[in-house]
Scaffold this active site. Structure first.
Site, PDB file in Angstrom:
ATOM      1  N   GLY A  87       0.848  -1.194   0.000  1.00 19.18           N
ATOM      2  CA  GLY A  87       0.000   0.000   0.000  1.00 19.18           C
ATOM      3  C   GLY A  87       0.876   1.232   0.000  1.00 19.18           C
ATOM      4  O   GLY A  87       2.061   1.165   0.340  1.00 19.18           O
ATOM      5  N   CYS A 106       5.351  -6.104   1.545  1.00 25.41           N
ATOM      6  CA  CYS A 106       5.664  -4.667   1.542  1.00 25.41           C
ATOM      7  C   CYS A 106       4.977  -3.945   2.718  1.00 25.41           C
ATOM      8  O   CYS A 106       5.345  -4.166   3.857  1.00 25.41           O
ATOM      9  CB  CYS A 106       5.291  -4.062   0.196  1.00 25.41           C
ATOM     10  SG  CYS A 106       6.103  -2.475  -0.062  1.00 25.41           S
ATOM     11  N   TYR A 107       3.984  -3.114   2.458  1.00 29.54           N
ATOM     12  CA  TYR A 107       3.296  -2.454   3.578  1.00 29.54           C
ATOM     13  C   TYR A 107       2.777  -3.505   4.559  1.00 29.54           C
ATOM     14  O   TYR A 107       2.799  -3.288   5.781  1.00 29.54           O
ATOM     15  CB  TYR A 107       2.135  -1.595   3.056  1.00 29.54           C
ATOM     16  CG  TYR A 107       1.395  -0.845   4.151  1.00 29.54           C
ATOM     17  CD1 TYR A 107       1.743   0.460   4.492  1.00 29.54           C
ATOM     18  CD2 TYR A 107       0.351  -1.452   4.851  1.00 29.54           C
ATOM     19  CE1 TYR A 107       1.078   1.152   5.489  1.00 29.54           C
ATOM     20  CE2 TYR A 107      -0.324  -0.774   5.852  1.00 29.54           C
ATOM     21  CZ  TYR A 107       0.038   0.527   6.174  1.00 29.54           C
ATOM     22  OH  TYR A 107      -0.629   1.188   7.164  1.00 29.54           O
ATOM     23  N   HIS A 134       8.119  -7.606  -3.876  1.00 29.07           N
ATOM     24  CA  HIS A 134       6.847  -8.002  -4.484  1.00 29.07           C
ATOM     25  C   HIS A 134       6.967  -9.317  -5.257  1.00 29.07           C
ATOM     26  O   HIS A 134       7.314  -9.308  -6.439  1.00 29.07           O
ATOM     27  CB  HIS A 134       6.344  -6.890  -5.414  1.00 29.07           C
ATOM     28  CG  HIS A 134       5.903  -5.683  -4.655  1.00 29.07           C
ATOM     29  ND1 HIS A 134       4.645  -5.575  -4.105  1.00 29.07           N
ATOM     30  CD2 HIS A 134       6.567  -4.556  -4.314  1.00 29.07           C
ATOM     31  CE1 HIS A 134       4.539  -4.421  -3.477  1.00 29.07           C
ATOM     32  NE2 HIS A 134       5.695  -3.784  -3.575  1.00 29.07           N
ATOM     33  N   GLU A 179       4.666 -10.996  -6.433  1.00 27.53           N
ATOM     34  CA  GLU A 179       3.590 -11.111  -7.423  1.00 27.53           C
ATOM     35  C   GLU A 179       3.938 -10.498  -8.771  1.00 27.53           C
ATOM     36  O   GLU A 179       3.249 -10.752  -9.752  1.00 27.53           O
ATOM     37  CB  GLU A 179       2.296 -10.484  -6.871  1.00 27.53           C
ATOM     38  CG  GLU A 179       2.320  -8.965  -6.696  1.00 27.53           C
ATOM     39  CD  GLU A 179       2.954  -8.498  -5.378  1.00 27.53           C
ATOM     40  OE1 GLU A 179       3.722  -9.268  -4.774  1.00 27.53           O
ATOM     41  OE2 GLU A 179       2.684  -7.351  -4.967  1.00 27.53           O
ATOM     42  N   SER A 197     -22.326  -7.541 -26.413  1.00 29.58           N
ATOM     43  CA  SER A 197     -21.540  -6.486 -27.036  1.00 29.58           C
ATOM     44  C   SER A 197     -20.804  -7.020 -28.254  1.00 29.58           C
ATOM     45  O   SER A 197     -20.204  -6.263 -29.000  1.00 29.58           O
ATOM     46  CB  SER A 197     -20.521  -5.954 -26.038  1.00 29.58           C
ATOM     47  OG  SER A 197     -19.574  -6.974 -25.770  1.00 29.58           O
ATOM     48  N   GLY A 198     -20.836  -8.344 -28.419  1.00 32.00           N
ATOM     49  CA  GLY A 198     -20.042  -8.940 -29.488  1.00 32.00           C
ATOM     50  C   GLY A 198     -18.693  -9.404 -28.960  1.00 32.00           C
ATOM     51  O   GLY A 198     -17.968 -10.119 -29.629  1.00 32.00           O
ATOM     52  N   GLY A 199     -18.368  -9.013 -27.754  1.00 33.60           N
ATOM     53  CA  GLY A 199     -17.082  -9.397 -27.170  1.00 33.60           C
ATOM     54  C   GLY A 199     -17.198 -10.670 -26.355  1.00 33.60           C
ATOM     55  O   GLY A 199     -18.289 -11.231 -26.189  1.00 33.60           O
ATOM     56  N   VAL A 200     -16.055 -11.074 -25.819  1.00 28.20           N
ATOM     57  CA  VAL A 200     -15.993 -12.362 -25.136  1.00 28.20           C
ATOM     58  C   VAL A 200     -16.744 -12.325 -23.791  1.00 28.20           C
ATOM     59  O   VAL A 200     -17.412 -13.295 -23.421  1.00 28.20           O
ATOM     60  CB  VAL A 200     -14.526 -12.834 -24.976  1.00 28.20           C
ATOM     61  CG1 VAL A 200     -13.710 -11.865 -24.151  1.00 28.20           C
ATOM     62  CG2 VAL A 200     -14.454 -14.213 -24.368  1.00 28.20           C
ATOM     63  N   ASP A 201     -16.693 -11.203 -23.078  1.00 29.77           N
ATOM     64  CA  ASP A 201     -17.253 -11.184 -21.725  1.00 29.77           C
ATOM     65  C   ASP A 201     -18.763 -11.416 -21.732  1.00 29.77           C
ATOM     66  O   ASP A 201     -19.272 -12.282 -21.026  1.00 29.77           O
ATOM     67  CB  ASP A 201     -16.964  -9.847 -21.026  1.00 29.77           C
ATOM     68  CG  ASP A 201     -15.498  -9.497 -21.056  1.00 29.77           C
ATOM     69  OD1 ASP A 201     -14.688 -10.423 -21.263  1.00 29.77           O
ATOM     70  OD2 ASP A 201     -15.167  -8.320 -20.889  1.00 29.77           O
ATOM     71  N   SER A 202     -19.463 -10.626 -22.538  1.00 31.10           N
ATOM     72  CA  SER A 202     -20.912 -10.781 -22.526  1.00 31.10           C
ATOM     73  C   SER A 202     -21.315 -12.128 -23.124  1.00 31.10           C
ATOM     74  O   SER A 202     -22.306 -12.730 -22.691  1.00 31.10           O
ATOM     75  CB  SER A 202     -21.590  -9.615 -23.250  1.00 31.10           C
ATOM     76  OG  SER A 202     -21.100  -9.481 -24.560  1.00 31.10           O
ATOM     77  N   LYS A 238      -9.791 -11.224 -17.050  1.00 31.03           N
ATOM     78  CA  LYS A 238     -10.043 -11.507 -18.472  1.00 31.03           C
ATOM     79  C   LYS A 238      -9.516 -12.873 -18.926  1.00 31.03           C
ATOM     80  O   LYS A 238     -10.204 -13.609 -19.620  1.00 31.03           O
ATOM     81  CB  LYS A 238      -9.383 -10.411 -19.311  1.00 31.03           C
ATOM     82  CG  LYS A 238      -9.746 -10.443 -20.771  1.00 31.03           C
ATOM     83  CD  LYS A 238     -10.965  -9.606 -20.980  1.00 31.03           C
ATOM     84  CE  LYS A 238     -11.373  -9.534 -22.426  1.00 31.03           C
ATOM     85  NZ  LYS A 238     -12.545  -8.650 -22.568  1.00 31.03           N
TER      86      LYS A 238
END
Ligand code: XMP
Length: 530
Positions: free
Chosen positions: A73, A100-101, A186, A188, A241-246, A386
């Protein structure tokens, strides 16, 4: 700092005990890498959820996690309003890893001492590892690590020993009896050697977590949950939307309730060339979804007239979008639920963990919804990144064409026509956009890039074409590599490809006489220009 971590932290509602049981809770001190921590844990096949740092121990324990990670943080532990965790987290007997923090907070809390370092450490450093720590099991004695801190530990708390040192600071410490571990760097971020192995040692070696976070398990569980929530009679509508998510969100809901789900695909007039009809067919045929196509181009473009402010554009588009939806849903009779493909980063970025002032862009599918919304929301991907959505989509059998489509913003080309959005300027951008996609595909780079697109600038410059002076508009090219859209680096595209795109755009897009390439990374820039 403490009071800006508001109780309505967006992640607070995401935790489902069945999933966190045996998983890892990340308590967020507002660090820029907090989401990465959760991603890395999930990549190990272990569910991980981010909660605000002030979450009471009882709420953490209710999730039955195998262990807790305290994030980094931006604050200093000795500042008066420094963010705090529930101190009982360190007494509960659960394994804890501070990063870290997180390390500094643990040190201060347990009787150690933290001070501002004489030499701040940012960027790469070399770590010397002591023998015998579970955290570093199987790792070499020297590691290149990534630092980002101004404070360091001046004295360790009783019971702790240092297990890793850089030239300037204690970089790793542990109290194995209490199963409390802490690192100053870090693990990660990719710049830390073997960072994932360190996290693996903590997650499996120390916590004994279960690797049961798989796309299949997620799909089964989510389908069950949706079925239970919508009931035997309930009906839902989903905006595609035509995208992968929807598409993935709709497919999950379709599995749960079949044709009681109606999808609506709206042409907002801000899509790419030919995209509306092409996508409509694809969604019906390949996904077998019940899809209503609505051409509402004029309803979107009209309120955009004269608007140049990016947030105002998003707000207006979001508002029309939901109204069109409501109308379509009304035609269907009683519909209680609205399905959206909102992702975890949208949730976090829109209602920022750093407080309202840090909201960067209002993603229309989260922040910009009108308050009188008549639906209950179903957002089955709210917990996912994603790449997890793509893996889930593959598990659900979605075609590669949809799975690997580059992300496209909800407000579409409106946020890529800088300044006022007019039909003419949209058309110019569509031609440029098509050229970029064609050439990037031809170069075999489409799937390697997170996104590649054109932006039409409201700036005119002087040129010379066929002995004539020209005074035309500028198109900016943007191509980025990214893992999740949260951070991104500009793509080092081959010069020949850039040239081909630039020549074609100037030749084929009327009114454009100059093409520039955007070499900014995110941060400090964002991927889209608006
Ligand atoms: P930025 O520009 O914030 O974008 O770096 C990060 C990613 O999100 C996409 N994006 C959006 N997606 N609705 C969406 O569904 C939006 O309003 C929106 N704005 C940006 C962007 O294309 C990039 O992949």
């Amino acid at each position: 700092m403490a009071d800006i971590l508001k109780p309505e932290h967006p992640a607070a509602s995401l935790a489902a005990p069945a999933r966190t049981r045996g998983g890892i809770v990340v308590l967020d001190f507002g660090g820029q890498y907090t989401q990465l921590i959760a991603r890395r844990i999930r990549e190990l096949g272990v569910y991980s959820v981010i909660l605000p740092c002030w979450t009471p121990l009882e709420e953490v324990e209710a999730l039955e996690p195998a262990g807790v990670i305290l994030s980094g943080g931006p604050a200093s532990v000795y500042e008066p309003d420094a963010p705090l965790c529930d101190a009982k987290v360190l007494e509960a007997g659960k394994p804890v890893l501070g990063i870290c923090y997180g390390l500094q907070w643990i040190a201060q809390q347990l009787g150690g001492k933290v001070e501002r370092a004489e030499r701040r450490e940012y960027g790469p450093a070399e770590l010397n590892v002591e023998e015998g720590s579970k955290l570093f099991e199987g790792l070499p004695p020297r590691l290149r690590i990534w630092n980002s801190h101004g404070d360091h530990i001046a004295a360790l708390p009783p019971g702790f020993r240092a297990v890793g040192m850089t030239a300037n600071a204690i970089a790793a410490a542990e109290d194995p009896a209490r199963r409390i571990y802490a690192v100053q760097f870090h693990p990660e971020v990719r710049h830390t050697d073997r960072g994932t192995d360190l996290l693996r040692n903590f997650v499996f070696g120390v916590c004994g977590a279960e690797a049961n976070w798989t796309p299949r398990a997620f799909a089964e569980k989510t389908v069950e949950e949706i079925r239970a929530r919508v009931g035997e009679e309930g009906r839902a509508v989903c905006g595609l939307s035509g995208g992968v998510d929807s598409a993935v969100a709709a497919t999950l809901v379709h599995r749960a309730i079949g044709n009681r789900l109606t999808c609506v695909f709206v042409n907002n007039g801000l899509l790419r060339r030919g995209e509306f009809w092409r996508t409509l067919e694809g969604l019906r045929e390949t996904l077998g979804l019940k899809v209503v196509g609505v051409d509402a181009t004029e309803r979107f473009l009209e309120p955009l007239g004269g608007v140049t402010d990016p947030e105002e554009k998003r707000r207006r588009i979001g508002e029309v979008f939901i109204r069109v939806f409501e109308e379509e849903a009304r035609k269907l009779g009683r519909v209680e639920f609205l399905v959206q493909g909102t992702l975890y980063p949208d949730v976090i970025e829109s209602v920022s963990v750093r407080g309202p002032s840090a909201t960067i862009k209002t993603h229309h599918n989260v922040g910009g919804l009108p308050e009188d919304l008549e639906f209950e929301l179903i957002e089955p991907l709210r917990e996912l990144f994603k790449d997890e959505v793509r893996r889930l989509g593959a598990e659900l059998g979605l075609p590669a064409e949809i799975l690997h489509r580059q992300p496209f913003p909800g407000p579409g080309l409106a946020v890529r026509v800088l300044g006022e959005v007019t039909l003419e300027r949209l058309e110019a951008l569509r031609v440029a956009d098509e050229i970029v996609e064609q050439e990037v595909r031809r170069a075999g780079l489409y799937e390697k890039l997170w996104q590649a697109f054109a932006v039409l600038l409201p700036v005119r410059t002087v040129g010379v074409m066929g002995d004539q002076r020209s005074y035309g508009y500028v198109v900016a090219l943007r191509a980025v590599e990214s893992e999740d859209g949260m951070t991104a680096d500009w793509a080092r595209l081959p010069a020949e490809l850039l040239e081909r795109i630039a020549v074609r755009i100037v030749n084929e897009v009327a009114g454009v006489n100059r093409v520039v390439y955007d070499v900014s990374s995110k941060p400090p820039s964002t991927i889209e220009w608006e």
